[in-house]
Each structure stands twice: as C-alpha cells, then as structure tokens.
Design a protein around this motif. Structure first.
Motif, mmCIF file in Angstrom:
data_model
loop_
_atom_site.group_PDB
_atom_site.id
_atom_site.type_symbol
_atom_site.label_atom_id
_atom_site.label_comp_id
_atom_site.label_asym_id
_atom_site.label_seq_id
_atom_site.Cartn_x
_atom_site.Cartn_y
_atom_site.Cartn_z
ATOM 1 N N MET A 19 0.853 -1.373 0.075
ATOM 2 C CA MET A 19 0.025 0.065 0.133
ATOM 3 C C MET A 19 0.733 1.353 -0.030
ATOM 4 N N ALA A 20 2.048 1.184 0.776
ATOM 5 C CA ALA A 20 2.689 2.353 0.738
ATOM 6 C C ALA A 20 3.472 2.426 -0.427
ATOM 7 N N ARG A 21 3.951 1.621 -1.052
ATOM 8 C CA ARG A 21 4.498 1.653 -2.567
ATOM 9 C C ARG A 21 3.524 2.400 -3.587
ATOM 10 N N THR A 22 2.213 1.617 -3.585
ATOM 11 C CA THR A 22 1.108 2.002 -4.286
ATOM 12 C C THR A 22 0.961 3.700 -4.176
ATOM 13 N N ALA A 23 0.862 4.131 -2.874
ATOM 14 C CA ALA A 23 0.476 5.468 -2.487
ATOM 15 C C ALA A 23 1.630 6.359 -2.850
ATOM 16 N N ARG A 24 3.085 5.850 -3.055
ATOM 17 C CA ARG A 24 4.214 6.758 -3.136
ATOM 18 C C ARG A 24 4.141 6.699 -4.904
ATOM 19 N N ASN A 25 3.784 5.880 -5.610
ATOM 20 C CA ASN A 25 3.869 5.720 -7.057
ATOM 21 C C ASN A 25 2.740 6.663 -7.579
ATOM 22 N N ASN A 26 1.431 6.658 -6.811
ATOM 23 C CA ASN A 26 0.275 7.578 -7.309
ATOM 24 C C ASN A 26 0.886 8.809 -7.020
ATOM 25 N N GLN A 27 1.283 9.301 -5.884
ATOM 26 C CA GLN A 27 1.691 10.460 -5.555
ATOM 27 C C GLN A 27 2.676 11.195 -6.451
ATOM 28 N N TRP A 28 3.666 10.097 -7.054
ATOM 29 C CA TRP A 28 4.683 10.745 -7.869
ATOM 30 C C TRP A 28 4.194 10.802 -9.221
ATOM 31 N N MET A 29 3.278 9.903 -9.574
ATOM 32 C CA MET A 29 2.609 10.104 -10.889
ATOM 33 C C MET A 29 1.518 11.195 -11.234
ATOM 34 N N GLY A 30 1.091 11.925 -9.830
ATOM 35 C CA GLY A 30 0.180 12.947 -9.983
ATOM 36 C C GLY A 30 -1.310 12.345 -10.427
ATOM 37 N N VAL A 31 -1.545 11.125 -10.043
ATOM 38 C CA VAL A 31 -3.017 10.462 -10.211
ATOM 39 C C VAL A 31 -3.799 11.552 -9.838
ATOM 40 N N SER A 32 -3.949 11.850 -8.652
ATOM 41 C CA SER A 32 -4.756 12.563 -7.905
ATOM 42 C C SER A 32 -4.380 13.186 -6.445
ATOM 43 N N GLU A 33 -4.552 14.228 -6.161
ATOM 44 C CA GLU A 33 -4.201 14.429 -4.455
ATOM 45 C C GLU A 33 -4.954 13.424 -3.765
ATOM 46 N N GLU A 34 -5.916 13.351 -3.719
ATOM 47 C CA GLU A 34 -6.535 12.660 -2.608
ATOM 48 C C GLU A 34 -6.527 11.120 -3.127
ATOM 49 N N ALA A 35 -6.384 10.375 -2.003
ATOM 50 C CA ALA A 35 -6.443 8.788 -1.980
ATOM 51 C C ALA A 35 -7.766 8.182 -2.455
ATOM 52 N N ASP A 36 -7.808 7.180 -3.043
ATOM 53 C CA ASP A 36 -9.226 6.542 -3.297
ATOM 54 C C ASP A 36 -9.781 6.097 -2.016
ATOM 55 N N ASP A 37 -11.066 5.991 -1.778
ATOM 56 C CA ASP A 37 -11.846 5.498 -0.521
ATOM 57 C C ASP A 37 -11.275 4.041 -0.089
ATOM 58 N N TYR A 38 -11.145 3.364 -1.263
ATOM 59 C CA TYR A 38 -11.045 1.893 -1.082
ATOM 60 C C TYR A 38 -9.524 1.811 -0.167
ATOM 61 N N SER A 39 -8.762 2.491 -0.646
ATOM 62 C CA SER A 39 -7.159 2.258 0.058
ATOM 63 C C SER A 39 -7.369 2.697 1.490
ATOM 64 N N VAL A 61 -0.975 4.323 19.291
ATOM 65 C CA VAL A 61 -0.089 5.508 18.715
ATOM 66 C C VAL A 61 -0.802 6.179 17.546
ATOM 67 N N PHE A 62 -1.547 5.357 16.865
ATOM 68 C CA PHE A 62 -1.966 5.595 15.563
ATOM 69 C C PHE A 62 -3.675 5.834 15.454
ATOM 70 N N ALA A 63 -4.029 6.596 14.761
ATOM 71 C CA ALA A 63 -5.211 7.053 14.504
ATOM 72 C C ALA A 63 -5.837 6.477 13.157
ATOM 73 N N PRO A 64 -7.177 6.269 12.898
ATOM 74 C CA PRO A 64 -7.652 6.045 11.597
ATOM 75 C C PRO A 64 -7.493 7.216 10.617
ATOM 76 N N LEU A 65 -7.424 6.958 9.371
ATOM 77 C CA LEU A 65 -7.142 8.279 8.526
ATOM 78 C C LEU A 65 -8.391 8.546 8.195
ATOM 79 N N PRO A 66 -8.752 9.998 7.899
ATOM 80 C CA PRO A 66 -10.108 10.480 7.645
ATOM 81 C C PRO A 66 -10.206 10.270 6.086
ATOM 82 N N PRO A 67 -11.500 10.161 5.785
ATOM 83 C CA PRO A 67 -11.917 10.029 4.670
ATOM 84 C C PRO A 67 -11.316 10.401 3.225
ATOM 85 N N LYS A 68 -11.000 11.700 3.375
ATOM 86 C CA LYS A 68 -10.344 12.375 2.299
ATOM 87 C C LYS A 68 -8.996 12.798 2.547
ATOM 88 N N SER A 69 -8.001 11.792 2.919
ATOM 89 C CA SER A 69 -6.733 11.987 3.017
ATOM 90 C C SER A 69 -6.099 11.757 1.752
#
Length: 148
Positions: A19-39, A61-69
């Motif tokens: 998931m971290a690798r996918t998030a990094r790739n999507n961020q780097w490729m500029g897919v969109s600013e917001e992550a998808d709801d499924y992830s 220590v960790f909190a759930p991520l908000p929907p529009k992260s």
C-alpha cells in the motif's frame, strides 16, 4: 496461538508495504491529490485488525485516516505502522542508508534490498524535482522542424 498471531501481523505488514509503494507511485505520478476511498478504508481495517490482535499496545499511537486523506498521508501512515511492527528491520535501527556505491570497473551498483523500507528522503526529493522538470519540459512550446 502466538505463532499464528505473529504470522498474521507479518502478512499485514506485507500488505502495508504494498500500500505504501502504491501510494508513493500514485503521488509521484500525480494521479490525484486524494487517495481513493478503498485504500483509506483498507488501511483503517488493517489498523483495526492490529488493535484486535496486538497485546503490546503499540497500535494506540495511530489514529484511523480521515476519508479525504492524500496519497502522501496514506503512504506516511503505512510506513509509520510498518516501522512499528516490522521485525525484519528492527535489528539495525540507527544505520545509514547505503543502497548504492560505485566501482570503477563495473559502474554503479544498486542494492535492491536497501529499498525494502522505502526510499530515503533525498531520493524522494530528487524524484519530485525530476517529475516537476519533466512536466515543465513537456509544457514548453516547441519549434516545428521546418522553423529550426
């Protein structure tokens, strides 16, 4: 029961790595600013599962991520949670990253295992610089071949 819990936690760490690798790739490729709801939902479910099976309390220590992260915050949250539970990388907590070196005879050698916990910040910054410069280069006005 203890062995099964440890295996489950390591499988969840493996999922977080992907998931971290996918998030990094999507961020780097500029897919969109917001992550998808499924992830985001998947990360929150994994966090809930850690809460159910972990007896150390490290998950508190960790909190759930908000929907529009963003992809960036999803990737960071995954890497942070990985760092908490990854037993493979705990053996060498203070070592410097040494994933490549040069050799006059064979050029540059890169150790792929050095990237298992993500990229060092310097490489991420370089990647962002390249992405921005490539986008800038693609937007430039180009002269037609007959005008040269």
């Amino acid at each position: 029961m203890e062995a099964n819990t440890e295996q489950l936690m390591q499988r969840l760490v493996g999922i977080l790595r992907r998931m971290a690798r996918t998030a990094r790739n999507n961020q780097w490729m500029g897919v969109s600013e917001e992550a998808d709801d499924y992830s985001i939902d998947q990360f929150n479910r994994i966090l809930d599962r850690f809460k159910a099976v972990d007896t150390t309390g490290a998950h508190e220590v960790f909190a759930p991520l908000p929907p529009k992260s963003t992809w960036s915050s999803l990737g960071s949250a995954c890497r942070d949670l990985i760092a908490c539970y990854d037993t493979e990388s705990r053996g060498d907590p203070g070592s410097d990253w040494n994933g490549f070196w040069t050799d006059a005879r064979s050029g540059i050698w890169i150790d792929k295992k050095a990237f298992k916990c993500g990229m060092p910040p310097e490489i991420n910054e370089f990647g962002e610089f390249l992405r921005d410069k490539i986008a800038e280069w693609q937007r430039r006005s180009r002269a037609k071949p007959e005008e040269r």
